[in-house]
Design a protein around this motif. Structure first.
Motif, PDB file in Angstrom:
ATOM      1  N   ASP A  83       0.658  -1.109   0.026  1.00 27.21           N
ATOM      2  CA  ASP A  83       0.033  -0.010  -0.028  1.00 27.21           C
ATOM      3  C   ASP A  83       0.827   1.428  -0.057  1.00 27.21           C
ATOM      4  O   ASP A  83       0.264   2.441   0.298  1.00 27.21           O
ATOM      5  CB  ASP A  83      -0.919  -0.002   0.959  1.00 27.21           C
ATOM      6  N   ASP A 110       4.062   6.743   1.755  1.00 23.90           N
ATOM      7  CA  ASP A 110       2.600   6.711   2.220  1.00 23.90           C
ATOM      8  C   ASP A 110       1.875   7.777   1.891  1.00 23.90           C
ATOM      9  O   ASP A 110       2.076   8.820   2.078  1.00 23.90           O
ATOM     10  CB  ASP A 110       2.883   6.820   3.689  1.00 23.90           C
ATOM     11  N   LYS A 146      -0.880   8.813   2.103  1.00 20.43           N
ATOM     12  CA  LYS A 146      -1.817   9.764   2.957  1.00 20.43           C
ATOM     13  C   LYS A 146      -0.954  10.686   3.719  1.00 20.43           C
ATOM     14  O   LYS A 146      -1.721  11.576   4.150  1.00 20.43           O
ATOM     15  CB  LYS A 146      -2.278   8.397   4.163  1.00 20.43           C
ATOM     16  N   SER A 147       0.229  10.665   3.476  1.00 25.36           N
ATOM     17  CA  SER A 147       0.996  11.770   4.316  1.00 25.36           C
ATOM     18  C   SER A 147       1.284  12.858   3.235  1.00 25.36           C
ATOM     19  O   SER A 147       1.661  14.156   3.651  1.00 25.36           O
ATOM     20  CB  SER A 147       2.418  11.184   4.753  1.00 25.36           C
ATOM     21  N   LYS A 199       0.194  15.682  -4.417  1.00 25.21           N
ATOM     22  CA  LYS A 199      -0.247  14.607  -5.414  1.00 25.21           C
ATOM     23  C   LYS A 199      -0.664  15.281  -6.644  1.00 25.21           C
ATOM     24  O   LYS A 199      -0.242  14.588  -7.845  1.00 25.21           O
ATOM     25  CB  LYS A 199      -1.530  14.051  -4.692  1.00 25.21           C
TER      26      LYS A 199
END
Length: 633
Positions: free
Chosen positions: A519, A597, A599-600, A606
């Motif tokens: 992931d 990661d 999510k960080s 992004k």
């Protein structure tokens, strides 16, 4: 009623420098004055020599190319995207733009009025410093000092040079009638290297420890004489705004080791403190100029290990200050290269005899491409002069022993051994020139997967120590054996397409599905390797020697293939973004920065990554067409 648009603008501003330095009320007041502007792809926002507009630009969405016209040719200086500032010249009374700016895609801008923002720069020195630095570069990036030309790198160029010096406010002083003996007692009591002679608070002279050694300890002056007899006058003075670079220049110009800080920068006002050369050097421990001097002076591997920690601190400072990646990679390459050279020199010194023949130490992979920023594993090799059959075994044994010693030193500094053992200490990668030529010929003429992989590693090399002619001879041989082998080039191109677009069908990041990093997003495999492999394949066609750096390869390709200029410049920019992103992640987590990661990450991060991925997809499409690999899945 609350202005929701201005609130959204303020929320956007606070995520980007220098607006992150502002208070919430300041952000709101600026946001209320901002105009939102939309531009199509290819539109000019302003051109070189145009009159300056009463505002500067912040990119809310999209991308902009900053360039200059030189002799009728457009020279790209930078590319800006979300959150970047540009067009700052009118903020500091410039009359005309010295650069041009045009959109690379559909874009949305926040136009920030000069008159509304100027009071903030007056009241907030950090904001003013940021913008002045941006102005000095004519780009959005603070402290940007690089030129389109590829001249010698100035290792003294550093953000620290722009900062004001820290002076010692505890000034040790005396009168001109104080005896030399008492003055020496003062210096000893306070452990200082200088004493300033004051009259009504103003500096009239200075005595340093050097004066005591040269004039008094030599017996030329009696210690009971007044200090006015040996003091240096007039005193070299500067105001408290003195920068580190100014201090260095002043000390060299006047051949002094101390500068007095006064209220107005002259001996006619009250003294505030003292700047000593030693303190200046200590304060600039992470300055590349002093790091290079330390590397050259290093006597042991443990010295190099200590310096390496400062090099990492410098890298972190550069990343936090948003220094351009071109500058970062050049400085880090020079420091890494000097480290390797010193390891080799120390290892040769440890050998019983000097090298038995000419040789060259080659750095491979990321260091060979001048892209090794973080501490990663070693990739290196040795090439030495051809030898007769009788002497070859002893000579090969010598270089094997030398290579293992160097590899061990690099390990102690922090560069891990290569997991695949692609190091000079491996007999396979410590060969004579003829053996290397034979090796490359075999790989090229038999392009199986393993050979292609080895070519991808060994085609990116740079000399770190030794005889340049040996390395040039290797390059000439590679170009010769690959020029008439379209099958090899097609296979190299095919290998460059093995890592497809980092995005899935629904434009989602492709994550690892198992293992330790399940992931997580593999930035190296999904993004950096594809863009690096593409550059290697495309530049090989033009047989360009001595350009191994990925973004420099794309910049050269933009010159060689003007029909693809926009794509190649986008690829150069994307490479810099990805390298900086990986470096920032690695520094943040204390690792290689390879696995991320998601999510960080912020939304803006992004978006920036996805824009880079679009460029990778376009490059792979170009390779498929050029090498007739359109059916490759």
């Amino acid at each position: 009623m609350r202005n929701t648009i201005s609130l959204r603008i303020a929320d956007f501003l606070k995520s980007y420098p220098p607006f992150h330095l502002l208070e919430q009320e300041e952000l709101k007041s600026i946001a209320e004055e901002i105009t939102v502007q939309y531009n199509y792809k290819g539109e000019h926002l302003f051109k070189q020599e145009d009159p300056c507009k009463p505002y500067f630009y912040l990119i809310q969405q999209g991308a902009v190319e900053i360039y200059q016209n030189e002799n009728g040719k457009e020279i790209t200086l930078d590319q800006c995207d979300e959150g970047d500032l540009f067009g700052l010249r009118p903020l500091f009374a410039g009359k005309h733009y010295s650069i041009s700016a045009k959109t690379l895609e559909e874009s949305i801008f926040y136009l920030i009025p000069i008159q509304a923002f100027k009071p903030i720069t007056v009241n907030n020195p950090k904001v003013s410093e940021y913008l002045l630095s941006s102005l000095a570069s004519n780009t959005h990036t603070p402290y940007y000092t690089e030129s389109p030309s590829r001249g010698n790198l100035d290792l003294t160029s550093d953000i620290h040079e722009l900062q004001t010096v820290h002076y010692n406010k505890k000034l040790i002083s005396c009168s001109k009638d104080t005896t030399i003996k008492d003055l020496a007692g003062l210096m000893n009591l306070h452990s200082v290297g200088s004493v300033v002679i004051l009259e009504d608070g103003k500096p009239t002279g200075i005595v340093t420890d050097k004066d005591i050694r040269v004039k008094v300890a030599s017996g030329n002056w009696d210690i009971q004489m007044p200090v006015k007899e040996i003091m240096n006058s007039p005193v070299i003075c500067y105001p408290a705004s003195l920068t580190a670079s100014q201090a260095h220049l002043a000390m060299m110009k006047h051949r002094i080791s101390h500068i007095c800080i006064t209220e107005d920068g002259t001996p006619n006002s009250n003294a505030l403190g003292i700047v000593a050369e030693h303190d200046l050097i200590v304060s600039q421990g992470n300055n590349p100029y002093f790091l290079m001097k330390a590397l050259l002076r290093a006597k042991k591997t443990k010295d190099l290990k200590k310096i390496r920690r400062n090099i990492t601190a410098l890298l972190e400072q550069y990343i936090k200050s948003n220094i351009p990646m071109t500058h970062i990679s050049r400085v880090m390459f020079e420091l890494n290269d000097a480290t390797i050279k010193k390891c080799i020199a120390l290892s040769i010194k440890k050998m019983n005899t000097p090298p038995p023949c000419k040789f060259a130490w080659m750095s491979l992979g990321s260091q060979g491409r001048k892209e090794q920023l973080l501490l990663t594993d070693q990739d290196n090799a040795i090439v030495f002069e051809d030898q007769d059959e009788a002497s070859y075994p002893d000579i090969h044994t010598y270089f094997m022993e030398l290579a293992k010693n160097v590899n061990k030193r690099l390990l102690k500094i922090g560069f891990d051994y290569c997991p695949a053992d692609m190091m000079a200490g491996n007999p396979k990668w410590c060969l004579s020139l003829s053996q290397w030529k034979e090796q490359f010929s075999d790989w090229v003429k038999s392009p199986i997967d393993d050979h292609i992989l080895l070519c991808q590693v060994f085609f990116d090399y740079d000399i770190s120590y030794g005889e340049l002619n040996l390395v040039n001879a290797l390059a000439d041989h590679i170009f010769k054996v690959t020029s008439d082998l379209p099958i090899f080039k097609a296979n190299l191109a095919r290998s460059a397409l093995l890592n497809p677009s980092p995005m899935g069908f629904f434009r989602q990041f492709l994550l690892e599905t198992n293992g330790e990093y399940k992931d997580f997003f593999d930035l190296k495999k999904r993004a950096l390797i594809p863009i690096t492999d593409a550059a290697r394949v495309l530049i090989l066609e033009h047989q360009v020697k001595n350009i191994n750096n990925t973004f420099e390869r794309y910049e050269k390709l933009a010159e060689l293939e003007p029909q693809n200029r926009e794509l190649y410049l986008s690829a150069s920019y994307a490479t810099k973004v990805l390298l900086k992103f990986r470096t920032r992640q690695g520094l943040m987590h204390g690792d290689s920065g390879r696995f991320i990661d998601l999510k960080s990450l912020s939304k803006e991060e992004k978006v920036k990554l996805k824009r880079c991925f679009n460029t990778i997809g376009d490059l792979q499409d170009l390779i498929k067409l050029r090498y007739k690999l359109v059916n490759l899945i």
